[in-house]
Design a protein around this motif. Structure first.
Motif, PDB file in Angstrom:
ATOM      1  N   ALA A 105       4.372   8.175  -4.471  1.00  0.00           N
ATOM      2  CA  ALA A 105       3.420   7.416  -5.285  1.00  0.00           C
ATOM      3  C   ALA A 105       2.043   7.424  -4.633  1.00  0.00           C
ATOM      4  O   ALA A 105       1.033   7.638  -5.311  1.00  0.00           O
ATOM      5  N   LYS A 106       1.991   7.215  -3.310  1.00  0.00           N
ATOM      6  CA  LYS A 106       0.705   7.255  -2.611  1.00  0.00           C
ATOM      7  C   LYS A 106       0.089   8.646  -2.690  1.00  0.00           C
ATOM      8  O   LYS A 106      -1.119   8.789  -2.842  1.00  0.00           O
ATOM      9  N   ARG A 107       0.925   9.645  -2.591  1.00  0.00           N
ATOM     10  CA  ARG A 107       0.432  11.017  -2.667  1.00  0.00           C
ATOM     11  C   ARG A 107      -0.134  11.308  -4.054  1.00  0.00           C
ATOM     12  O   ARG A 107      -1.178  11.946  -4.188  1.00  0.00           O
ATOM     13  N   LYS A 108       0.558  10.833  -5.082  1.00  0.00           N
ATOM     14  CA  LYS A 108       0.097  11.063  -6.456  1.00  0.00           C
ATOM     15  C   LYS A 108      -1.212  10.320  -6.726  1.00  0.00           C
ATOM     16  O   LYS A 108      -2.079  10.820  -7.442  1.00  0.00           O
ATOM     17  N   LEU A 109      -1.343   9.137  -6.145  1.00  0.00           N
ATOM     18  CA  LEU A 109      -2.549   8.342  -6.355  1.00  0.00           C
ATOM     19  C   LEU A 109      -3.650   8.667  -5.349  1.00  0.00           C
ATOM     20  O   LEU A 109      -4.690   8.020  -5.337  1.00  0.00           O
ATOM     21  N   ASN A 110      -3.411   9.659  -4.493  1.00  0.00           N
ATOM     22  CA  ASN A 110      -4.369  10.078  -3.464  1.00  0.00           C
ATOM     23  C   ASN A 110      -4.772   8.918  -2.549  1.00  0.00           C
ATOM     24  O   ASN A 110      -5.925   8.784  -2.182  1.00  0.00           O
ATOM     25  N   GLU A 112      -3.460   8.531   0.453  1.00  0.00           N
ATOM     26  CA  GLU A 112      -3.432   8.987   1.830  1.00  0.00           C
ATOM     27  C   GLU A 112      -3.822  10.447   1.860  1.00  0.00           C
ATOM     28  O   GLU A 112      -3.741  11.144   0.866  1.00  0.00           O
ATOM     29  N   ASP A 113      -4.263  10.907   2.999  1.00  0.00           N
ATOM     30  CA  ASP A 113      -4.689  12.300   3.132  1.00  0.00           C
ATOM     31  C   ASP A 113      -3.489  13.216   3.149  1.00  0.00           C
ATOM     32  O   ASP A 113      -2.913  13.472   4.187  1.00  0.00           O
ATOM     33  N   SER A 114      -3.082  13.699   1.990  1.00  0.00           N
ATOM     34  CA  SER A 114      -1.944  14.623   1.927  1.00  0.00           C
ATOM     35  C   SER A 114      -2.345  15.922   1.257  1.00  0.00           C
ATOM     36  O   SER A 114      -1.511  16.682   0.843  1.00  0.00           O
ATOM     37  N   GLN A 115      -3.618  16.140   1.104  1.00  0.00           N
ATOM     38  CA  GLN A 115      -4.081  17.355   0.435  1.00  0.00           C
ATOM     39  C   GLN A 115      -3.908  18.509   1.348  1.00  0.00           C
ATOM     40  O   GLN A 115      -4.432  18.951   2.155  1.00  0.00           O
TER      41      GLN A 115
END
Length: 115
Positions: A105-110, A112-115
């Motif tokens: 969910a955090k990754r989808k909502l950007n 956290e730095d997961s790019q």
């Protein structure tokens, strides 16, 4: 229940449990820092480790349910025992599931730095 069906259930149970164990052992042995490293190579490795840890956490709840059902079928326990075993294991697996869902969910909502 026939022997091939029991073998299939045990195989599913084994591989789903193996996913959890591999994820947790990898986390324990190789660690995972809270902050993403500045080095691009280390950052890519860090993201990959976080992804597989989240996948192992997502697989915990179905794995624990499979283990409960398989144990009940294998030992010819009453159906209520399957419910009880699945509830006890599900209580542990639900926390893992929430950690995995929070990561994605955090990754989808950007968030956290997961790019």
């Amino acid at each position: 229940m026939t022997k091939p069906e029991i073998a299939i259930y045990w195989t599913l149970s084994f591989f789903s449990s193996l996913t959890i164990v591999a994820g947790k052992l990898g986390y324990s042995l190789f660690g995972l820092g809270e902050a993403q490293p500045d080095d691009p190579v280390l950052a890519a490795h860090w993201r990959r480790k976080r992804l597989w840890l989240a996948i192992s956490e997502l697989s915990a709840l179905p794995a624990f349910a499979t283990v409960g059902v398989t144990a009940t079928i294998y030992w010819n326990l009453p159906a209520i025992a399957s419910v009880g075993i699945s509830m006890v294991l599900g209580a542990m697996g639900f926390g893992f599931l929430l950690n995995g869902v929070a990561y994605f969910a955090k990754r989808k909502l950007n968030m956290e730095d997961s790019q």
